[in-house]
Design a protein around this motif. Structure first.
Motif, PDB file in Angstrom:
ATOM      1  N   ASN A 203      33.018  33.434  55.360  1.00  0.00           N
ATOM      2  CA  ASN A 203      32.383  34.566  56.038  1.00  0.00           C
ATOM      3  C   ASN A 203      31.226  35.144  55.217  1.00  0.00           C
ATOM      4  O   ASN A 203      31.076  36.361  55.086  1.00  0.00           O
ATOM      5  N   GLY A 204      30.420  34.238  54.651  1.00  0.00           N
ATOM      6  CA  GLY A 204      29.250  34.662  53.909  1.00  0.00           C
ATOM      7  C   GLY A 204      29.518  35.146  52.505  1.00  0.00           C
ATOM      8  O   GLY A 204      28.602  35.627  51.830  1.00  0.00           O
ATOM      9  N   LYS A 205      30.741  35.013  52.028  1.00  0.00           N
ATOM     10  CA  LYS A 205      31.090  35.519  50.701  1.00  0.00           C
ATOM     11  C   LYS A 205      31.553  34.413  49.758  1.00  0.00           C
ATOM     12  O   LYS A 205      32.338  34.645  48.843  1.00  0.00           O
ATOM     13  N   ALA A 206      31.043  33.201  49.961  1.00  0.00           N
ATOM     14  CA  ALA A 206      31.464  32.066  49.139  1.00  0.00           C
ATOM     15  C   ALA A 206      31.114  32.253  47.671  1.00  0.00           C
ATOM     16  O   ALA A 206      31.829  31.773  46.786  1.00  0.00           O
ATOM     17  N   ASN A 207      30.004  32.949  47.401  1.00  0.00           N
ATOM     18  CA  ASN A 207      29.589  33.124  46.013  1.00  0.00           C
ATOM     19  C   ASN A 207      29.956  34.496  45.457  1.00  0.00           C
ATOM     20  O   ASN A 207      29.410  34.930  44.436  1.00  0.00           O
ATOM     21  N   ALA A 208      30.927  35.164  46.089  1.00  0.00           N
ATOM     22  CA  ALA A 208      31.454  36.413  45.539  1.00  0.00           C
ATOM     23  C   ALA A 208      32.273  36.097  44.291  1.00  0.00           C
ATOM     24  O   ALA A 208      33.043  35.129  44.268  1.00  0.00           O
ATOM     25  N   ARG A 209      32.099  36.885  43.255  1.00  0.00           N
ATOM     26  CA  ARG A 209      32.824  36.648  42.016  1.00  0.00           C
ATOM     27  C   ARG A 209      34.296  37.031  42.191  1.00  0.00           C
ATOM     28  O   ARG A 209      34.637  38.037  42.823  1.00  0.00           O
ATOM     29  N   VAL A 210      35.181  36.210  41.623  1.00  0.00           N
ATOM     30  CA  VAL A 210      36.610  36.502  41.619  1.00  0.00           C
ATOM     31  C   VAL A 210      36.874  37.579  40.572  1.00  0.00           C
ATOM     32  O   VAL A 210      36.362  37.505  39.448  1.00  0.00           O
ATOM     33  N   THR A 211      37.661  38.568  40.922  1.00  0.00           N
ATOM     34  CA  THR A 211      37.991  39.643  39.987  1.00  0.00           C
ATOM     35  C   THR A 211      39.497  39.889  39.970  1.00  0.00           C
ATOM     36  O   THR A 211      40.190  39.628  40.952  1.00  0.00           O
ATOM     37  N   ALA A 212      39.982  40.338  38.872  1.00  0.00           N
ATOM     38  CA  ALA A 212      41.373  40.775  38.683  1.00  0.00           C
ATOM     39  C   ALA A 212      42.393  39.642  38.733  1.00  0.00           C
ATOM     40  O   ALA A 212      43.110  39.401  37.764  1.00  0.00           O
ATOM     41  N   LYS A 213      42.479  38.934  39.873  1.00  0.00           N
ATOM     42  CA  LYS A 213      43.486  37.882  39.969  1.00  0.00           C
ATOM     43  C   LYS A 213      43.025  36.790  40.903  1.00  0.00           C
ATOM     44  O   LYS A 213      42.168  36.988  41.768  1.00  0.00           O
TER      45      LYS A 213
END
Length: 229
Positions: A203-213
């Motif tokens: 949904n357009g967020k493939a390159n969102a950074r993973v955070t926390a877990k």
């Protein structure tokens, strides 16, 4: 800072310092992300089954990585080289017995990766007609990597190792954290090649950074089909 935070920071600092001692190419730090199961419970090093394919997303929401317990202490450093000729070092496994390793699951040749539909790349514990046992084998192009030696290329068309994913092991809690990468990343090329597919899937967020877990899953549970070759 309480004692637990101090211990975690100390472990992270020691881990990064070990890689700094042998790396001439800069490692890249990302968010410190805890590995969990599908319910959000922390994964412990002791719970990682030997010679089993595990996959998790890091450092981006769509970039898969392998976590492997090779069941053999890996304490010998290795010097590796990118296709551009830059040298960097791998300092071995982590965990109580130094048996755990993690790598990007994006093949360094044509960027085959574990998708929900099928994975053409996987760790092959047993010997086959096309590769020795104990190797990461990409059936798409028959690039073979040695996970016990920093994912160096053993055979096939790939010109450089898989990127190393730096794992921090907390000795007190047995918890595992992804903290960065080392070696040649393929993320930009990956996003460009699979732009449309990833945009639809994430949904357009493939390159969102993973955070926390990030969720750790067995490859056979994450993918509907795992290619054999």
């Amino acid at each position: 800072m309480d004692r637990r935070d101090f211990l975690s920071c100390s472990v992270a600092t020691a881990t990064l310092a070990a890689f700094d001692a042998v790396a001439s190419t800069p490692q890249k730090k990302y968010e410190r992300v805890r590995l969990t199961n599908a319910f959000g419970d922390p994964i412990t090093a002791a719970s990682v089954k030997a010679k089993t394919n595990y996959v998790f997303m890091y450092p981006y929401a769509s970039t898969p990585c392998f976590l492997l317990n090779l069941d053999t202490p890996l304490k010998n450093a290795a010097t590796l080289k990118t296709q551009a000729g830059q040298q960097y070092g791998w300092s071995g496994g982590v965990g109580a017995r130094n048996t755990l390793v993690a790598y990007s699951a994006i093949c360094a040749h044509k960027l085959a990766y574990p998708a929900k539909e099928v994975s053409f790349i996987r760790f092959q514990p047993e010997k086959t007609k096309t590769s020795e046992g104990g190797m990461i084998h990409c059936c798409a192009d028959h690039s073979v990597y040695d996970p016990a030696a920093g994912a160096r290329v053993v055979s096939g068309p790939a010109q450089e190792p898989l990127a190393i994913v730096l794992i921090e092991w907390d000795q007190k809690t047995d918890a595992l954290y992804a903290i960065g990468t080392l070696g040649s990343e393929k993320f930009d090329d990956f996003f460009k090649k699979y732009d449309f597919k990833l945009a639809m899937e994430y949904n357009g967020k493939a390159n969102a950074r993973v955070t926390a877990k990030t969720t750790l899953s067995e490859l056979t549970q994450y993918c509907r089909n795992v290619a054999q070759c």
